[in-house]
Design a protein around this motif. Structure first.
Motif, short mmCIF file in Angstrom:
data_model
loop_
_atom_site.label_atom_id
_atom_site.label_comp_id
_atom_site.label_asym_id
_atom_site.label_seq_id
_atom_site.Cartn_x
_atom_site.Cartn_y
_atom_site.Cartn_z
N PHE A 58 0.83 -1.20 0.00
CA PHE A 58 0.00 0.00 0.00
C PHE A 58 0.87 1.26 0.00
N ARG A 59 0.27 2.35 -0.49
CA ARG A 59 0.92 3.66 -0.43
C ARG A 59 -0.14 4.75 -0.56
N ASN A 60 0.28 5.97 -0.29
CA ASN A 60 -0.55 7.17 -0.45
C ASN A 60 -1.88 7.08 0.29
N LEU A 61 -1.85 6.59 1.52
CA LEU A 61 -3.07 6.51 2.31
C LEU A 61 -3.45 7.90 2.82
N VAL A 62 -4.70 8.27 2.58
CA VAL A 62 -5.22 9.57 3.00
C VAL A 62 -6.58 9.34 3.63
N VAL A 63 -6.84 10.00 4.74
CA VAL A 63 -8.13 9.89 5.41
C VAL A 63 -8.77 11.27 5.41
N HIS A 64 -10.03 11.31 5.00
CA HIS A 64 -10.80 12.56 5.06
C HIS A 64 -12.23 12.23 5.51
N THR A 65 -13.01 13.27 5.78
CA THR A 65 -14.38 13.09 6.26
C THR A 65 -15.34 13.54 5.17
N ASN A 66 -16.41 12.77 4.95
CA ASN A 66 -17.40 13.16 3.95
C ASN A 66 -18.49 14.03 4.59
N SER A 67 -19.50 14.38 3.82
CA SER A 67 -20.56 15.27 4.32
C SER A 67 -21.40 14.62 5.42
N ASP A 68 -21.41 13.29 5.50
CA ASP A 68 -22.15 12.58 6.55
C ASP A 68 -21.32 12.37 7.81
N LYS A 69 -20.16 13.02 7.87
CA LYS A 69 -19.25 12.92 9.02
C LYS A 69 -18.66 11.51 9.18
N LYS A 70 -18.62 10.77 8.09
CA LYS A 70 -17.99 9.45 8.08
C LYS A 70 -16.58 9.60 7.53
N GLN A 71 -15.66 8.83 8.09
CA GLN A 71 -14.29 8.87 7.60
C GLN A 71 -14.16 8.02 6.35
N ILE A 72 -13.35 8.52 5.43
CA ILE A 72 -13.08 7.84 4.16
C ILE A 72 -11.56 7.64 4.08
N VAL A 73 -11.14 6.45 3.66
CA VAL A 73 -9.72 6.22 3.40
C VAL A 73 -9.56 5.99 1.91
N CYS A 74 -8.55 6.65 1.35
CA CYS A 74 -8.19 6.48 -0.05
C CYS A 74 -6.72 6.09 -0.11
N GLY A 75 -6.36 5.38 -1.13
CA GLY A 75 -4.96 4.99 -1.28
C GLY A 75 -4.74 4.19 -2.54
N GLN A 76 -3.59 3.58 -2.61
CA GLN A 76 -3.24 2.75 -3.75
C GLN A 76 -2.67 1.44 -3.24
N VAL A 77 -2.94 0.38 -3.98
CA VAL A 77 -2.46 -0.96 -3.62
C VAL A 77 -1.82 -1.58 -4.86
N SER A 78 -0.70 -2.26 -4.64
CA SER A 78 -0.04 -2.99 -5.71
C SER A 78 -0.07 -4.47 -5.38
N LEU A 79 -0.33 -5.27 -6.39
CA LEU A 79 -0.35 -6.72 -6.21
C LEU A 79 0.91 -7.35 -6.81
N SER A 80 1.87 -6.50 -7.13
CA SER A 80 3.12 -6.95 -7.73
C SER A 80 3.94 -7.76 -6.73
N GLU A 81 4.67 -8.73 -7.21
CA GLU A 81 5.53 -9.55 -6.37
C GLU A 81 6.85 -8.85 -6.05
N ASN A 82 7.17 -7.78 -6.77
CA ASN A 82 8.43 -7.08 -6.57
C ASN A 82 8.46 -6.36 -5.23
N LYS A 83 9.64 -6.24 -4.66
CA LYS A 83 9.80 -5.53 -3.40
C LYS A 83 9.46 -4.05 -3.57
N THR A 84 9.87 -3.47 -4.69
CA THR A 84 9.51 -2.09 -5.03
C THR A 84 8.70 -2.15 -6.33
#
Length: 163
Positions: A58-84
């Motif tokens: 995972f990378r670029n995890l960001v948490v913000h709140t929507n109009s309903d006061k619920k937390q949202i998490v956004c990010g990116q995920v890689s399924l690659s076998e490589n270390k980088t």
């Protein structure tokens, strides 16, 4: 002596039980999960379980709140076998605090020609992008741009078929 004998019998059987319970660890490449709320950790665990064969990163995890006061998490995920993992291997994902499953969107280029039988598959694929846009995880207008590109390809197909 009796304790030693009991341990000799129990340890091998405990080892076989341990083999059936694999631990799933999350790898966050850029340390963006520091001080993450519990629902973020639950989201990462859910994605790790969902893609258990790929050992997601995972990378670029960001948490913000929507109009309903619920937390949202956004990010990116890689399924690659490589270390980088390579830049293009990362998929966007997002989840709301009360959602059942995180939404994962794989950005794929729409081919220049489509068989009409494939149209529904591409429309359904765009639904994930629409949901990520509603969550605020991708720029506004991303889904509209995707839909416009898909419609253009489908229109070209109809025009070519009538000639």
């Amino acid at each position: 002596m009796k304790r030693f004998f009991a341990l000799c019998i129990l340890l091998p059987s405990m080892d076989s039980v341990a083999l059936h319970h694999n631990a799933a660890a999350q790898t966050v490449l850029d340390n963006s999960a520091q001080k993450a709320p519990p629902f973020v950790k639950a989201t990462l665990k859910s994605l790790t379980t969902r893609f258990s064969n790929a050992h997601p990163k995972f990378r670029n995890l960001v948490v913000h709140t929507n109009s309903d006061k619920k937390q949202i998490v956004c990010g990116q995920v890689s399924l690659s076998e490589n270390k980088t993992p390579a830049e293009e291997s990362f998929l966007s994902f997002g989840a709301a605090e009360d959602s059942e499953q995180p939404v994962v969107y794989e950005a794929r280029t729409i081919p220049t020609t489509l068989d009409t039988r494939e149209a529904n598959q591409w429309i359904n694929h765009g639904a994930d992008l629409e949901e990520l846009e509603e969550l605020g995880c991708v720029p506004e207008g991303s889904y509209r741009q995707y839909g416009d590109n898909l419609n253009k390809v489908l229109q070209d197909r109809k025009t070519s078929a009538t000639r």
